[in-house]
Every structure is written in C-alpha cells, then in structure tokens.
Design a protein around this motif. Structure first.
Motif, short mmCIF file in Angstrom:
data_model
loop_
_atom_site.label_atom_id
_atom_site.label_comp_id
_atom_site.label_asym_id
_atom_site.label_seq_id
_atom_site.Cartn_x
_atom_site.Cartn_y
_atom_site.Cartn_z
N PRO A 19 19.23 -0.07 0.93
CA PRO A 19 20.66 -0.12 1.23
C PRO A 19 21.10 0.81 2.35
O PRO A 19 22.07 0.51 3.06
N ASN A 20 20.40 1.94 2.54
CA ASN A 20 20.77 2.85 3.62
C ASN A 20 20.23 2.42 4.98
O ASN A 20 20.45 3.09 5.99
N GLY A 21 19.49 1.31 5.03
CA GLY A 21 18.97 0.78 6.28
C GLY A 21 17.51 1.10 6.55
O GLY A 21 16.92 0.55 7.48
N LEU A 22 16.89 1.97 5.74
CA LEU A 22 15.50 2.34 5.97
C LEU A 22 14.57 1.15 5.71
O LEU A 22 14.65 0.50 4.67
N SER A 23 13.67 0.89 6.66
CA SER A 23 12.65 -0.15 6.49
C SER A 23 11.40 0.49 5.90
O SER A 23 10.88 1.47 6.44
N VAL A 24 10.92 -0.08 4.79
CA VAL A 24 9.75 0.46 4.09
C VAL A 24 8.66 -0.60 4.06
O VAL A 24 8.91 -1.75 3.65
N TYR A 25 7.46 -0.24 4.49
CA TYR A 25 6.30 -1.14 4.47
C TYR A 25 5.17 -0.45 3.71
O TYR A 25 4.83 0.71 4.00
N LEU A 26 4.59 -1.17 2.76
CA LEU A 26 3.48 -0.64 1.97
C LEU A 26 2.28 -1.57 2.12
O LEU A 26 2.42 -2.80 2.01
N LEU A 27 1.11 -0.98 2.35
CA LEU A 27 -0.11 -1.77 2.51
C LEU A 27 -1.17 -1.23 1.54
O LEU A 27 -1.91 -0.30 1.87
N PRO A 28 -1.25 -1.80 0.34
CA PRO A 28 -2.30 -1.36 -0.60
C PRO A 28 -3.69 -1.76 -0.08
O PRO A 28 -3.88 -2.88 0.41
N LYS A 29 -4.65 -0.84 -0.17
CA LYS A 29 -6.04 -1.11 0.22
C LYS A 29 -6.91 -0.78 -0.98
O LYS A 29 -7.24 0.39 -1.23
N GLU A 30 -7.29 -1.81 -1.71
CA GLU A 30 -8.06 -1.60 -2.94
C GLU A 30 -9.39 -0.92 -2.66
O GLU A 30 -10.11 -1.29 -1.73
N GLY A 31 -9.69 0.09 -3.44
CA GLY A 31 -10.96 0.79 -3.30
C GLY A 31 -10.93 1.96 -2.34
O GLY A 31 -11.91 2.70 -2.25
N PHE A 32 -9.83 2.14 -1.61
CA PHE A 32 -9.73 3.25 -0.66
C PHE A 32 -9.19 4.49 -1.37
O PHE A 32 -8.20 4.41 -2.12
N GLN A 33 -9.80 5.62 -1.12
CA GLN A 33 -9.40 6.87 -1.78
C GLN A 33 -8.28 7.58 -1.02
O GLN A 33 -7.41 8.19 -1.64
N LYS A 34 -8.30 7.50 0.28
CA LYS A 34 -7.33 8.26 1.08
C LYS A 34 -6.09 7.41 1.35
O LYS A 34 -6.18 6.21 1.58
N THR A 35 -4.94 8.06 1.33
CA THR A 35 -3.67 7.42 1.64
C THR A 35 -3.06 8.09 2.87
O THR A 35 -3.09 9.31 3.00
N TYR A 36 -2.52 7.26 3.76
CA TYR A 36 -1.82 7.74 4.95
C TYR A 36 -0.38 7.28 4.88
O TYR A 36 -0.11 6.12 4.51
N ALA A 37 0.53 8.15 5.24
CA ALA A 37 1.95 7.79 5.30
C ALA A 37 2.53 8.28 6.60
O ALA A 37 2.25 9.41 7.04
N THR A 38 3.32 7.43 7.25
CA THR A 38 4.03 7.81 8.46
C THR A 38 5.51 7.55 8.27
O THR A 38 5.91 6.49 7.77
N PHE A 39 6.32 8.51 8.65
CA PHE A 39 7.77 8.40 8.61
C PHE A 39 8.23 8.55 10.05
O PHE A 39 8.12 9.63 10.63
N SER A 40 8.72 7.47 10.62
CA SER A 40 8.92 7.40 12.08
C SER A 40 10.36 7.07 12.43
O SER A 40 11.03 6.30 11.73
N THR A 41 10.80 7.62 13.54
CA THR A 41 12.09 7.27 14.10
C THR A 41 11.91 6.70 15.49
O THR A 41 11.04 7.17 16.26
N ARG A 42 12.69 5.69 15.81
CA ARG A 42 12.61 5.10 17.16
C ARG A 42 13.41 5.99 18.11
O ARG A 42 14.52 5.68 18.52
N TYR A 43 12.78 7.10 18.40
CA TYR A 43 13.41 8.13 19.24
C TYR A 43 12.31 8.90 19.93
O TYR A 43 11.46 9.53 19.28
N GLY A 44 12.28 8.83 21.25
CA GLY A 44 11.24 9.50 22.01
C GLY A 44 11.80 10.21 23.22
O GLY A 44 13.02 10.35 23.39
N SER A 45 10.92 10.63 24.09
CA SER A 45 11.31 11.46 25.23
C SER A 45 12.20 10.72 26.22
O SER A 45 12.96 11.35 26.96
#
Length: 434
Positions: A19-45
C-alpha cells in the motif's frame, strides 16, 4: 502476492506492491543456504536536478547521492555494520549513476537481518555534527581516487565524451561540491528519493516466500508515509559529438592505460527497445572484441594488450556509451588497430559463424549466472528500474539475428562520437608515446 513463472529459465518469482508503494520481489531457490537481499532506490549520481509533487525545482551539489548512502549507515545507537555482523550477516551498499543499493548476505537469522535492512534504510539520522564529520571522510576518499590510475582513466573517458549530461560527473562529486552539502539537503533528497514508491526490495535464496512477505508487510504497515507525488528529473540537452576527442594525464604507472569508446546518439528509447539495444550491442562487441575473436588474438600476439583488455557497454534512456581498452605499451597503435578492425567490420559485416558462437556463449553465461543468487541480486534491480526483466533476457538473446548485430555495429561506431582517455607514465618514467 502474484506468482510469476518463467518456464524458459525455470524460475518462479513472487511479487507484491504494498500500500505504501514499495515493490517487493521474492525469488525462492530451493536447496540454497545463503540469502541475498537488496533494498534499492532509483536514485543515483545523475539525479541532481529534480522536483517532486508541489516542491520547487531543485538542483543539489554533485555527489550528494553517494554522501547520503554513507550517512545512512550511522544510527544514534552506533554503526549499523556492527548490528549485521552480530547477526551473522555481511552488509554493504553502493551508489551508481542511476541507483543506490543497500544489501546483505547471510545464512542465518534472515528475518532479523531483513528487518535490520528495512529499518535502518527507512530511518535517516542526520545532524550538523555527523554531516560535517562525513565531509572530511569523503574528501579523503575523493583524493584517494584522484591518484588511482584505473579510476582516472575510466572517468576521464566519460568526462571526454559528455558535455552536459551529469553522467560525466564523478559519483562521489568533488571536494568543493560535498562541502556544500548540509543536513537539510540530505533530508530533502532522502524524503524525495527514498519514498517507498521509488524503491524496490528483492530477496533471493533459501527462503519461505509466504513467511518473508508477511514479515515485510507487517514491517511496512508500521511506517506510515505521505504521498509525495511524481518525481521529475531534469537534464540539460546533450549536444552531439564529444567534449574532447583526447584526454590525457600523467600518473605513477608502469604502462600507459588507454580507454576509448563511442558515445551514443540517444533518442529516448522505451524500455523494450532499450533492452534490445543493450543485448545486441553487448553481443556485437563480444563478437568483434571478445577474448575468442581474431582481433583480440592478434593484439595479444603483438604485445599491444594484456589480460586487462576488455570492453563494456552502459545505456540508459538518456545516455549510452561503450568503453574499450586496458593497459598497453602503445596507446596510439592500439586505438588505430581497433579502428581498422571496426572499419573492416563495417565493410564486410560480422563473421556469421563467430556471431553464432558468441551468441551461444552469452546465453550459456546468462544461464550460469542464474545459478548464483548473488549475481541475480546484483542484476535484478538494474533491469527493473529500467522497466525491464532480468528473466526475459533469454528470449531477447535467442531472437537476435546477425542482421540486427550488423545494424547495431553501423549505428554505434561513429568516429565523430569517439573519445580517448589516457593515463601515461610520469615524465621521469618515460616519454609520452607518439
């Protein structure tokens, strides 16, 4: 929560816009031990001239997006890196031309680390004192990079290419520009670009998508935000042609560093057209210049290049450029040899067999990349912020034809758009190559 299945690459992605506008994408990878998360803004130099909603048009000092990224890790309770470390996670962040990304990787306490990521990025803490302290730290970083030959030859080329577009400005800004930054400007940029509607959260690894999505929903529901309106970005029109065809400096290097490339004549491509341009150009460049090409082998045999030689291609809706080169004993000869090869290719076209081999190679590299959660996490947001989909690259590559690659070759290689950047040894190390 939407379920997005990609049968071509056998991946299933889960998506929800909160509802606040945040887009959330989840990609489960069965059998993988490590999890990576990125929280990104469309804002650069490059986002230094903007307006949102009823705000007045604002131009901010160069380097402020990078400065803001640095400051986000400071909390009243201390350094957020220590919190991640205590929870078994490795955290980092980076600022590029068009996005800022905060990330962590972990094999344990995923929910605690994800909560930490969301909370610290959504809780700015700027004071006059900590902002002034940061200026000295970033000034040291800028001065350090000013003595880095690889950094100087790279940004020297972009500076030589672009006359108006802020892509030519160092992501960190200058010592002069960062001393114009204060906490009020930081809060202005934060409140504009760190609004959830301008951000994307991506989590990949051995996760339970339902459980993780519920955690994110609850976390965000507890943080009410106001609508800020549409963000408008403004760029001065970029003239055709390069700022200067040759940019050269001297530093302490044993061999000259030579980068050269071609500036695109951008024409406001849509996201689908931009994706085709991106994959076509990279395939064309790999066919012509890659380590399996006859040109690469001949340059290597003649001791004009080393393993440092390579290429890259960067494109956005309002800029695009190639970068070619590396360390070389004779920059002039290297540039001429590549220009000759380009001229031959323009006359005869790319070799059909080499094109097909390179196409298969790139498809194979792409499929291998999808086995790496870290690589997926690094690329997913970059494509999404351009309105593209990382998991649609396979059909894009499969459908490419030799005719398209040759058309792209003719379009991209325009000698009036060529610039060269050199870092040469200091005078006492040797004379400048003729």
């Amino acid at each position: 929560m939407q379920k997005l299945h990609y049968p071509g690459v056998e991946e299933t992605l889960y998506y929800e816009q909160l509802p606040n506008g945040l887009s959330v994408y989840l990609l489960p990878k069965e059998g993988f031990q490590k999890t990576y998360a990125t929280f990104s803004t469309r804002y650069g130099s490059v986002d230094n001239h903007f307006r949102s909603g009823s705000q007045p048009l604002t131009r901010v000092p160069d380097g402020i997006a990078h400065f803001l990224e640095h400051k986000m890790f400071e909390e009243p309770t201390g350094d957020i890196f220590a919190t991640f470390a205590s929870q078994g996670a490795s955290a980092n962040a980076f600022t590029s031309f068009d996005r800022t990304v905060y990330l962590f990787s972990a094999t344990e306490q995923i929910e605690a680390n994800l909560t930490t990521l969301l909370d610290f990025v959504q809780h700015p803490y700027f004071t006059d004192q900590n902002v002034d302290k940061e200026k000295g730290i970033i000034a040291q970083e800028i001065n350090m990079y000013s003595d880095n030959p690889d950094w100087r030859v790279y940004y020297g080329l972009i500076e030589a290419m672009y006359q108006k577009h802020p892509v030519h400005i160092d992501i960190a800004g200058t010592v002069e520009s960062i001393y114009k930054i204060d906490k009020e400007l930081l809060y202005l940029c934060y409140n504009t670009f760190y609004h959830p509607s301008n951000m994307l959260l991506f989590v990949v690894g051995g996760i339970d998508s339902d459980r993780i999505m519920e955690l994110i929903r609850s976390n965000q529901a507890a943080k009410p935000v106001e609508d800020i309106g549409e963000i408008e970005r403004f760029f001065d029109p970029e003239p055709q042609g390069v700022r200067e065809p040759l940019k050269s400096i001297r530093l302490q290097v044993s061999l000259p560093k030579c980068l050269f490339g071609f500036k695109e004549k951008t024409n406001g491509l849509g996201s689908a057209e931009l994706l085709v341009r991106d994959v076509t150009t990279k395939l064309m460049l790999e066919t012509l210049l890659g380590s399996s090409s006859p040109l690469y082998q001949s340059l290597y045999d003649d001791n004009l290049i080393s393993d440092s030689f390579g290429y890259e291609y960067n494109c956005s809706t309002d800029y695009g450029f190639s970068i070619i080169g590396g360390d070389t004993s004779d920059p002039d000869r290297l540039v001429e040899r590549v220009k000759e090869a380009i001229g031959d290719a323009l006359q005869s076209g790319l070799d059909a067999a080499a094109f097909e081999r390179t196409k298969k190679k790139r498809i194979g590299s792409y499929l291998r990349m999808l086995n790496s959660p870290e690589a997926i996490a690094g690329e997913f947001t970059r494509y999404k912020f351009r309105g593209q989909d990382l998991f649609e690259l396979l059909p894009a590559y499969e459908s490419l034809t030799l005719e398209q690659a040759n058309a792209r070759l003719r379009e991209h290689f325009d000698l009036s758009q060529l610039a060269v950047s050199l870092v040469l040894p200091t005078a006492e190390q040797g004379a400048e190559p003729s």
